[in-house]
Design a protein around this motif. Structure first.
Motif, mmCIF file in Angstrom:
data_model
loop_
_atom_site.group_PDB
_atom_site.id
_atom_site.type_symbol
_atom_site.label_atom_id
_atom_site.label_comp_id
_atom_site.label_asym_id
_atom_site.label_seq_id
_atom_site.Cartn_x
_atom_site.Cartn_y
_atom_site.Cartn_z
ATOM 1 N N THR A 14 -1.159 -3.315 43.649
ATOM 2 C CA THR A 14 -1.620 -3.844 44.934
ATOM 3 C C THR A 14 -0.526 -4.605 45.680
ATOM 4 O O THR A 14 -0.819 -5.321 46.637
ATOM 5 C CB THR A 14 -2.864 -4.746 44.747
ATOM 6 N N ASP A 15 0.731 -4.416 45.279
ATOM 7 C CA ASP A 15 1.840 -4.988 46.061
ATOM 8 C C ASP A 15 1.859 -4.320 47.438
ATOM 9 O O ASP A 15 1.414 -3.182 47.590
ATOM 10 C CB ASP A 15 3.176 -4.743 45.363
ATOM 11 N N PRO A 16 2.402 -4.982 48.445
ATOM 12 C CA PRO A 16 2.452 -4.392 49.794
ATOM 13 C C PRO A 16 3.222 -3.070 49.821
ATOM 14 O O PRO A 16 4.157 -2.867 49.047
ATOM 15 C CB PRO A 16 3.177 -5.449 50.628
ATOM 16 N N ILE A 17 2.813 -2.197 50.729
ATOM 17 C CA ILE A 17 3.431 -0.879 50.908
ATOM 18 C C ILE A 17 4.132 -0.880 52.265
ATOM 19 O O ILE A 17 3.477 -0.995 53.303
ATOM 20 C CB ILE A 17 2.360 0.232 50.852
ATOM 21 N N ALA A 21 8.550 5.197 49.520
ATOM 22 C CA ALA A 21 8.965 4.842 48.156
ATOM 23 C C ALA A 21 8.000 3.812 47.553
ATOM 24 O O ALA A 21 7.632 3.907 46.373
ATOM 25 C CB ALA A 21 10.394 4.304 48.156
ATOM 26 N N ASP A 22 7.571 2.843 48.351
ATOM 27 C CA ASP A 22 6.582 1.865 47.870
ATOM 28 C C ASP A 22 5.280 2.559 47.501
ATOM 29 O O ASP A 22 4.660 2.244 46.488
ATOM 30 C CB ASP A 22 6.290 0.811 48.944
ATOM 31 N N MET A 23 4.837 3.511 48.341
ATOM 32 C CA MET A 23 3.595 4.235 48.049
ATOM 33 C C MET A 23 3.717 4.958 46.718
ATOM 34 O O MET A 23 2.798 4.942 45.893
ATOM 35 C CB MET A 23 3.292 5.226 49.181
ATOM 36 N N GLY A 24 4.861 5.602 46.483
ATOM 37 C CA GLY A 24 5.088 6.273 45.207
ATOM 38 C C GLY A 24 5.004 5.309 44.035
ATOM 39 O O GLY A 24 4.419 5.628 42.994
ATOM 40 N N GLN A 25 5.562 4.117 44.199
ATOM 41 C CA GLN A 25 5.504 3.123 43.120
ATOM 42 C C GLN A 25 4.073 2.656 42.865
ATOM 43 O O GLN A 25 3.687 2.430 41.723
ATOM 44 C CB GLN A 25 6.403 1.928 43.447
#
Length: 152
Positions: A14-17, A21-25
């Motif tokens: 639930t870290d910010p996107i 690349a963030d979405m993939g993580q």
């Protein structure tokens, strides 16, 4: 041989996107160790704060993309977005399947069908991802053949 894949901790889901690349993580954190026994289309929602909403769904899909499945699923997700979630929320999609290797033609056709159907229905979506038994990667939809033909 040991796989180099190591998912991030589930707490990071639930870290910010702020990027694809963030979405993939976030998907990696949700999926954990890779290995899938069936082909599923998983979906989640990203709130206006750019964090995943703690709600994950899935739908069984076949190898070949099926327009009626895309239409029905995205219509239902549009209703959830409009009725149950804060304005500015989006849909995140992940195709999971057994097997190894690079992005397949079927993966790309599913990405294309879902992206085009979402655009036509007015459903805001995040970049599309695919996970198999060895990797979780972003899948770009096929380029629009008409645009390629005229050089746009």
């Amino acid at each position: 041989m040991v796989s180099p894949y190591k998912p991030p901790p589930i707490e990071s889901a639930t870290d910010p996107i702020h990027s694809p690349a963030d979405m993939g993580q976030r998907w990696r954190a949700l999926m954990g160790e890779l290995g899938f026994g069936e082909r599923l289309l998983r979906f989640a929602f990203v709130g206006p704060d750019r964090r995943l909403i703690k709600m994950l769904g899935e739908a069984e899909i076949r190898l070949s993309p099926e327009p009626v499945i895309a239409e029905n699923l995205l219509s239902a997700l549009k209703t959830v977005l409009g009725d149950d979630l804060p304005a500015g929320s989006t849909v995140a999609l992940l195709l999971t399947r057994p097997g190894r290797g690079p992005i397949s033609n079927a993966d790309r056709r599913w990405a294309t069908l879902l992206t085009e159907t979402a655009a036509r229905l007015g459903v805001p979506i995040e970049p599309f991802f695919r996970a198999n038994d060895e990797s979780l990667v972003q899948v770009e939809p096929e380029p629009d053949l008409e645009e390629v033909a005229v050089g746009r």
